[in-house]
Scaffold this active site. Structure first.
Site, PDB file in Angstrom:
ATOM      1  N   ASN A 169      34.692  37.962  30.327  1.00  0.00           N
ATOM      2  CA  ASN A 169      36.035  37.823  30.896  1.00  0.00           C
ATOM      3  C   ASN A 169      36.834  36.626  30.379  1.00  0.00           C
ATOM      4  O   ASN A 169      37.729  36.124  31.043  1.00  0.00           O
ATOM      5  CB  ASN A 169      35.976  37.876  32.429  1.00  0.00           C
ATOM      6  CG  ASN A 169      35.128  36.759  33.008  1.00  0.00           C
ATOM      7  OD1 ASN A 169      34.617  35.918  32.280  1.00  0.00           O
ATOM      8  ND2 ASN A 169      34.990  36.737  34.327  1.00  0.00           N
ATOM      9  N   LYS A 221      36.032  30.971  26.964  1.00  0.00           N
ATOM     10  CA  LYS A 221      34.625  31.320  26.753  1.00  0.00           C
ATOM     11  C   LYS A 221      34.389  31.802  25.326  1.00  0.00           C
ATOM     12  O   LYS A 221      35.347  32.062  24.583  1.00  0.00           O
ATOM     13  CB  LYS A 221      34.233  32.392  27.780  1.00  0.00           C
ATOM     14  CG  LYS A 221      34.327  31.894  29.245  1.00  0.00           C
ATOM     15  CD  LYS A 221      33.923  32.968  30.238  1.00  0.00           C
ATOM     16  CE  LYS A 221      33.935  32.453  31.664  1.00  0.00           C
ATOM     17  NZ  LYS A 221      33.469  33.474  32.644  1.00  0.00           N
ATOM     18  N   ARG A 224      44.146  29.844  38.539  1.00  0.00           N
ATOM     19  CA  ARG A 224      43.346  31.004  38.971  1.00  0.00           C
ATOM     20  C   ARG A 224      44.222  32.257  39.044  1.00  0.00           C
ATOM     21  O   ARG A 224      43.791  33.344  38.663  1.00  0.00           O
ATOM     22  CB  ARG A 224      42.702  30.736  40.337  1.00  0.00           C
ATOM     23  CG  ARG A 224      41.629  29.658  40.339  1.00  0.00           C
ATOM     24  CD  ARG A 224      40.307  30.103  39.779  1.00  0.00           C
ATOM     25  NE  ARG A 224      39.655  31.124  40.570  1.00  0.00           N
ATOM     26  CZ  ARG A 224      38.394  31.516  40.391  1.00  0.00           C
ATOM     27  NH1 ARG A 224      37.650  30.958  39.438  1.00  0.00           N
ATOM     28  NH2 ARG A 224      37.872  32.464  41.116  1.00  0.00           N
ATOM     29  N   THR A 276      37.860  37.739  38.981  1.00  0.00           N
ATOM     30  CA  THR A 276      36.610  37.676  38.216  1.00  0.00           C
ATOM     31  C   THR A 276      36.387  38.981  37.448  1.00  0.00           C
ATOM     32  O   THR A 276      36.073  38.961  36.253  1.00  0.00           O
ATOM     33  CB  THR A 276      35.416  37.425  39.168  1.00  0.00           C
ATOM     34  OG1 THR A 276      35.681  36.237  39.926  1.00  0.00           O
ATOM     35  CG2 THR A 276      34.127  37.274  38.394  1.00  0.00           C
ATOM     36  N   HIS A 309      37.185  30.599  31.943  1.00  0.00           N
ATOM     37  CA  HIS A 309      36.691  30.015  33.202  1.00  0.00           C
ATOM     38  C   HIS A 309      37.763  29.109  33.780  1.00  0.00           C
ATOM     39  O   HIS A 309      38.459  28.426  33.032  1.00  0.00           O
ATOM     40  CB  HIS A 309      35.430  29.179  32.966  1.00  0.00           C
ATOM     41  CG  HIS A 309      35.097  28.320  34.160  1.00  0.00           C
ATOM     42  ND1 HIS A 309      34.420  28.820  35.253  1.00  0.00           N
ATOM     43  CD2 HIS A 309      35.422  27.035  34.470  1.00  0.00           C
ATOM     44  CE1 HIS A 309      34.324  27.871  36.174  1.00  0.00           C
ATOM     45  NE2 HIS A 309      34.926  26.778  35.725  1.00  0.00           N
ATOM     46  N   ARG A 340      42.970  37.742  32.291  1.00  0.00           N
ATOM     47  CA  ARG A 340      41.893  38.749  32.336  1.00  0.00           C
ATOM     48  C   ARG A 340      42.467  40.159  32.419  1.00  0.00           C
ATOM     49  O   ARG A 340      41.908  41.114  31.866  1.00  0.00           O
ATOM     50  CB  ARG A 340      40.948  38.461  33.497  1.00  0.00           C
ATOM     51  CG  ARG A 340      40.048  37.233  33.237  1.00  0.00           C
ATOM     52  CD  ARG A 340      39.363  36.789  34.506  1.00  0.00           C
ATOM     53  NE  ARG A 340      38.371  35.736  34.281  1.00  0.00           N
ATOM     54  CZ  ARG A 340      37.777  35.071  35.261  1.00  0.00           C
ATOM     55  NH1 ARG A 340      38.078  35.348  36.521  1.00  0.00           N
ATOM     56  NH2 ARG A 340      36.888  34.127  34.983  1.00  0.00           N
ATOM     57  N   GLU A 385      33.364  19.695  37.889  1.00  0.00           N
ATOM     58  CA  GLU A 385      33.290  20.258  36.543  1.00  0.00           C
ATOM     59  C   GLU A 385      33.902  19.320  35.498  1.00  0.00           C
ATOM     60  O   GLU A 385      33.368  19.187  34.393  1.00  0.00           O
ATOM     61  CB  GLU A 385      33.977  21.632  36.526  1.00  0.00           C
ATOM     62  CG  GLU A 385      33.178  22.660  37.344  1.00  0.00           C
ATOM     63  CD  GLU A 385      33.925  23.970  37.596  1.00  0.00           C
ATOM     64  OE1 GLU A 385      35.048  24.154  37.074  1.00  0.00           O
ATOM     65  OE2 GLU A 385      33.385  24.815  38.343  1.00  0.00           O
ATOM     66  N   TYR A 414      26.975  26.296  36.273  1.00  0.00           N
ATOM     67  CA  TYR A 414      26.916  27.504  37.111  1.00  0.00           C
ATOM     68  C   TYR A 414      25.808  27.434  38.168  1.00  0.00           C
ATOM     69  O   TYR A 414      25.328  28.481  38.625  1.00  0.00           O
ATOM     70  CB  TYR A 414      26.717  28.737  36.233  1.00  0.00           C
ATOM     71  CG  TYR A 414      27.991  29.214  35.547  1.00  0.00           C
ATOM     72  CD1 TYR A 414      29.128  29.565  36.290  1.00  0.00           C
ATOM     73  CD2 TYR A 414      28.051  29.362  34.156  1.00  0.00           C
ATOM     74  CE1 TYR A 414      30.285  30.028  35.665  1.00  0.00           C
ATOM     75  CE2 TYR A 414      29.217  29.818  33.522  1.00  0.00           C
ATOM     76  CZ  TYR A 414      30.324  30.150  34.284  1.00  0.00           C
ATOM     77  OH  TYR A 414      31.467  30.617  33.678  1.00  0.00           O
ATOM     78  N   VAL A 438      33.404  42.476  33.356  1.00  0.00           N
ATOM     79  CA  VAL A 438      33.258  41.266  34.184  1.00  0.00           C
ATOM     80  C   VAL A 438      32.406  40.200  33.493  1.00  0.00           C
ATOM     81  O   VAL A 438      32.609  39.001  33.706  1.00  0.00           O
ATOM     82  CB  VAL A 438      32.680  41.608  35.587  1.00  0.00           C
ATOM     83  CG1 VAL A 438      31.247  42.121  35.492  1.00  0.00           C
ATOM     84  CG2 VAL A 438      32.766  40.418  36.538  1.00  0.00           C
TER      85      VAL A 438
END
Ligand code: UDP
Length: 160
Positions: free
Chosen positions: A123, A20, A96, A102, A126, A113, A137, A60, A120
């Site tokens: 973070n 991000k 993940r 998250t 993604h 993270r 995606e 999103y 949050v």
């Protein structure tokens, strides 16, 4: 153009990951890519881009009724992101786990993270939350000919 092999399952499973804007600003691009590379996953697509609000709203879309949706889209379009597709056995679930939860406060040390952020809504990374999301995606962020089919010479040392 490439002819793709059968289904994207097993060792060919793919996920969509994006560093991000805060991850880019904070110079975490190399660190994040390094972790996925060392793990044994294969990078099959990557581009730096300044994502449009339209793309991010679509990305999103499932969160459109959440109170933070507008701020999330603004944040994600506030600077460049590194959009990537990674491939490997159970890559959706494993990426993940490597990312953490998250909320960074719920993320264990050793996760991305857990190690690199506290808020949050900042973070740094993604990752698709299921194979179905990954498929959606990847199709949203990449054209077919941006996905590179290649043989990695180390594969026989990573898989039996
Ligand atoms: N988010 C936020 N506030 C919240 C929950 C989520 O700003 O209370 C942001 C955060 O950047 C998160 C993204 O919205 O990564 C998407 O939320 P989701 O629940 O899909 O979490 P993720 O799959 O990214 O862990």
């Amino acid at each position: 153009a490439h002819i793709f092999p059968t289904a994207w399952t097993g060792i060919n499973e793919r996920t969509f990951l994006a560093i991000k804007p805060d991850g880019c600003q904070r110079r975490l691009v190399g660190e994040i890519i390094k972790r996925l590379e060392r793990k044994g996953f294969k990078l099959v697509a990557m581009k730096m881009m300044h994502a449009s609000e339209a793309l991010l709203k679509e990305h999103y879309i499932a969160l459109r009724d959440r109170p933070f949706y507008g701020r999330l889209v603004k944040y994600m379009s506030s600077g460049p992101v590194i959009a990537m597709v990674w491939q490997g056995l159970d890559v959706v679930k494993t990426a993940r786990l490597m990312m953490g939860e998250t909320n960074p406060a719920d993320s264990l040390p050793g996760t991305i993270r857990g190690d690199f952020c506290v808020d949050v809504s900042r973070n740094v990374i993604h990752g698709s939350d299921s194979r179905e999301s990954a498929q959606r995606e990847i199709a949203l962020w990449f054209k077919d000919d941006e996905l590179i089919c290649w043989d990695q010479s180390t594969e026989s040392w990573i898989y039996e």
